[in-house]
Write an enzyme that holds these catalytic residues in place. Structure first.
Site, PDB file in Angstrom:
ATOM      1  N   ARG A  52      13.444  13.566 -45.085  1.00  0.00           N
ATOM      2  CA  ARG A  52      13.453  14.276 -43.935  1.00  0.00           C
ATOM      3  C   ARG A  52      12.629  14.081 -42.828  1.00  0.00           C
ATOM      4  O   ARG A  52      13.098  14.390 -41.635  1.00  0.00           O
ATOM      5  CB  ARG A  52      13.133  15.859 -44.671  1.00  0.00           C
ATOM      6  CG  ARG A  52      13.569  16.989 -43.959  1.00  0.00           C
ATOM      7  CD  ARG A  52      13.426  18.463 -44.586  1.00  0.00           C
ATOM      8  NE  ARG A  52      12.048  18.375 -44.846  1.00  0.00           N
ATOM      9  CZ  ARG A  52      11.581  19.445 -45.784  1.00  0.00           C
ATOM     10  NH1 ARG A  52      12.413  20.301 -46.242  1.00  0.00           N
ATOM     11  NH2 ARG A  52      10.354  19.628 -46.095  1.00  0.00           N
ATOM     12  N   ARG A 100       0.814  15.083 -18.825  1.00  0.00           N
ATOM     13  CA  ARG A 100       1.667  16.007 -19.174  1.00  0.00           C
ATOM     14  C   ARG A 100       2.986  16.111 -18.335  1.00  0.00           C
ATOM     15  O   ARG A 100       2.641  16.207 -16.963  1.00  0.00           O
ATOM     16  CB  ARG A 100       0.976  17.213 -19.046  1.00  0.00           C
ATOM     17  CG  ARG A 100       1.922  18.521 -19.798  1.00  0.00           C
ATOM     18  CD  ARG A 100       0.976  19.720 -19.600  1.00  0.00           C
ATOM     19  NE  ARG A 100       1.613  20.774 -20.365  1.00  0.00           N
ATOM     20  CZ  ARG A 100       2.516  21.539 -19.541  1.00  0.00           C
ATOM     21  NH1 ARG A 100       2.559  21.356 -18.338  1.00  0.00           N
ATOM     22  NH2 ARG A 100       3.345  22.462 -20.304  1.00  0.00           N
ATOM     23  N   HIS A 102       7.220  17.372 -19.147  1.00  0.00           N
ATOM     24  CA  HIS A 102       8.066  17.833 -20.193  1.00  0.00           C
ATOM     25  C   HIS A 102       8.990  16.859 -20.501  1.00  0.00           C
ATOM     26  O   HIS A 102       9.214  16.686 -21.850  1.00  0.00           O
ATOM     27  CB  HIS A 102       8.888  19.135 -19.668  1.00  0.00           C
ATOM     28  CG  HIS A 102       8.358  20.389 -19.525  1.00  0.00           C
ATOM     29  ND1 HIS A 102       7.099  20.507 -18.740  1.00  0.00           N
ATOM     30  CD2 HIS A 102       8.600  21.513 -20.404  1.00  0.00           C
ATOM     31  CE1 HIS A 102       6.654  21.771 -18.794  1.00  0.00           C
ATOM     32  NE2 HIS A 102       7.662  22.421 -19.674  1.00  0.00           N
ATOM     33  N   GLU A 180      16.087  32.562 -43.710  1.00  0.00           N
ATOM     34  CA  GLU A 180      15.021  32.190 -44.820  1.00  0.00           C
ATOM     35  C   GLU A 180      13.790  32.805 -44.242  1.00  0.00           C
ATOM     36  O   GLU A 180      13.657  33.637 -43.786  1.00  0.00           O
ATOM     37  CB  GLU A 180      14.932  30.573 -44.536  1.00  0.00           C
ATOM     38  CG  GLU A 180      14.509  30.205 -42.951  1.00  0.00           C
ATOM     39  CD  GLU A 180      14.546  28.724 -42.814  1.00  0.00           C
ATOM     40  OE1 GLU A 180      14.351  27.963 -43.778  1.00  0.00           O
ATOM     41  OE2 GLU A 180      14.619  28.081 -41.456  1.00  0.00           O
ATOM     42  N   LEU A 205      15.883  25.361 -42.358  1.00  0.00           N
ATOM     43  CA  LEU A 205      15.230  24.017 -42.936  1.00  0.00           C
ATOM     44  C   LEU A 205      15.896  23.860 -44.181  1.00  0.00           C
ATOM     45  O   LEU A 205      15.933  24.560 -45.148  1.00  0.00           O
ATOM     46  CB  LEU A 205      13.993  24.187 -43.004  1.00  0.00           C
ATOM     47  CG  LEU A 205      13.136  22.812 -43.427  1.00  0.00           C
ATOM     48  CD1 LEU A 205      13.182  21.834 -41.965  1.00  0.00           C
ATOM     49  CD2 LEU A 205      11.839  22.947 -43.806  1.00  0.00           C
TER      50      LEU A 205
HETATM   51  N1  PLP Z   1      11.939  26.918 -44.663  1.00  0.00           N
HETATM   52  C1  PLP Z   1      10.812  26.736 -43.594  1.00  0.00           C
HETATM   53  C2  PLP Z   1      10.822  27.571 -42.323  1.00  0.00           C
HETATM   54  C3  PLP Z   1       9.703  26.018 -44.100  1.00  0.00           C
HETATM   55  O1  PLP Z   1       8.808  25.966 -43.201  1.00  0.00           O
HETATM   56  C4  PLP Z   1       9.715  25.512 -45.403  1.00  0.00           C
HETATM   57  C5  PLP Z   1       8.873  24.765 -45.763  1.00  0.00           C
HETATM   58  O2  PLP Z   1       7.837  24.375 -45.046  1.00  0.00           O
HETATM   59  C6  PLP Z   1      10.755  25.613 -46.143  1.00  0.00           C
HETATM   60  C7  PLP Z   1      12.079  26.502 -45.771  1.00  0.00           C
HETATM   61  C8  PLP Z   1      10.664  25.165 -47.510  1.00  0.00           C
HETATM   62  O3  PLP Z   1      10.818  23.636 -47.475  1.00  0.00           O
HETATM   63  P1  PLP Z   1      10.356  22.561 -48.678  1.00  0.00           P
HETATM   64  O4  PLP Z   1      11.076  23.293 -50.050  1.00  0.00           O
HETATM   65  O5  PLP Z   1      10.872  21.416 -48.300  1.00  0.00           O
HETATM   66  O6  PLP Z   1       8.844  23.056 -48.628  1.00  0.00           O
END
Ligand code: PLP
Length: 287
Positions: A52, A100, A102, A180, A205
């Site tokens: 990842r 600096r 962007h 999430e 994520l």
């Molecule tokens: N969603 C977010 C926004 C996160 O920051 C994380 C972990 O930091 C997760 C989900 C869970 O991911 P993982 O199971 O890989 O820790």
């Protein structure tokens, strides 16, 4: 015992570790990170976490600061120096140090790599009493699939949760669905016993723990569906829980002040935590 950090090629005492004021991570949040759990001296799911990291770097066109093999070595060396048996390894890569602007630097800039560790108590099979959730509008950008250090909306949501006496925030999209948590993935168990979590897309994520748990659900032949679920559905669920590298599987017993079912930790979350802790102890990776 001194605690060490790894900063751009050197192991330095944590309290003296620092980065340049023009690091683009510091000024522009132009960087990515990973958190790998450590359980009884073993890295949990190392391969998918490093995969990842690779994906996050590619999406932002940041070069690998060291080889993948070298990163594996650095993680282990830091664990050794910090006598880390249980806890986590944090690693961060930024686009590097440049005047600096962007836009990406036009001169050759080396990406910056920092690693730290944190010792915690060994996570056990006992999930504890469960946690409370506070819902918050999801105000993040459209690339939540990239694990960037730009976490301000997550910070604000988590803080609002904590100020209301909850442990985690669940982020709600414009249609009323749970995306999430601020730093975790969200799951429910419906009244007919189906495990539900949102499908992976650019709105969340792709949690490594989520992925491993999905595999464990399949191995246990549990009913499982990847689909969006609403906040209303979550409040009527039989059970709810969160997953992440550091929280493992943690039951949710309250959402916005209302108990989930009878407000007690349910059997599915309890069982999945047991299974996950067992998996973590093997040091294996689900691919
Ligand atoms: N969603 C977010 C926004 C996160 O920051 C994380 C972990 O930091 C997760 C989900 C869970 O991911 P993982 O199971 O890989 O820790």
């Amino acid at each position: 015992m001194a605690r060490y950090a790894y900063v751009n090629g050197r192991y330095v005492e944590h309290r003296q570790a620092s980065v340049h004021i023009e690091d683009r991570g510091y000024q522009l949040a132009d960087g990515v990170y990973e958190v790998v759990g450590v359980h009884d001296g073993r890295l949990i799911d190392e391969t998918p976490h490093v995969d990842r990291l690779d994906r996050s770097l590619r999406e932002l066109r940041i070069a690998w600061p060291v080889s993948r093999a070298a990163l594996g070595f650095i993680m282990r060396e830091l664990m050794r120096r910090n006598r880390l048996r249980d806890g986590l390894i944090y690693m961060q890569v930024t686009r590097g140090v440049a005047r600096r602007d962007h836009a990406f630097p036009t001169v050759d800039v080396k990406p910056a790599l920092v690693l730290t560790t944190k010792n915690t108590k060994r996570a056990g099979v006992d999930p504890g009493p469960g946690i409370a959730i506070k819902s918050q509008r999801d105000i993040r950008w459209e690339r939540c699939d990239i694990k960037t250090v730009a976490l301000l909306p997550n910070v604000l949501a988590k803080q609002a949760a904590r100020e209301s006496g909850a442990y985690e925030a669940w982020l709600i999209d414009a249609d009323g669905y749970v995306t999430e948590g601020a730093s975790t993935n969200a799951w429910i168990v419906t009244q007919d016993g189906e495990l539900v979590t949102r499908p992976v897309d650019n709105g969340i994520l792709a949690g490594v723990t989520r992925h491993t748990l999905k595999a464990l659900c399949a191995a246990l032949q549990l009913k499982f569906a990847e689909r969006p679920f609403s906040l209303t559905e979550a409040k009527r669920a039989r059970e709810a829980f969160i997953t992440s590298a550091t929280s493992f599987v943690t039951p949710v017993v309250k959402i916005d002040g209302e108990p989930v079912a009878d407000g007690k930790v349910g059997p599915t979350a309890r069982r999945l935590r047991e299974e996950y802790v067992r998996f973590a102890a093997t040091g294996a990776s689900v691919t």
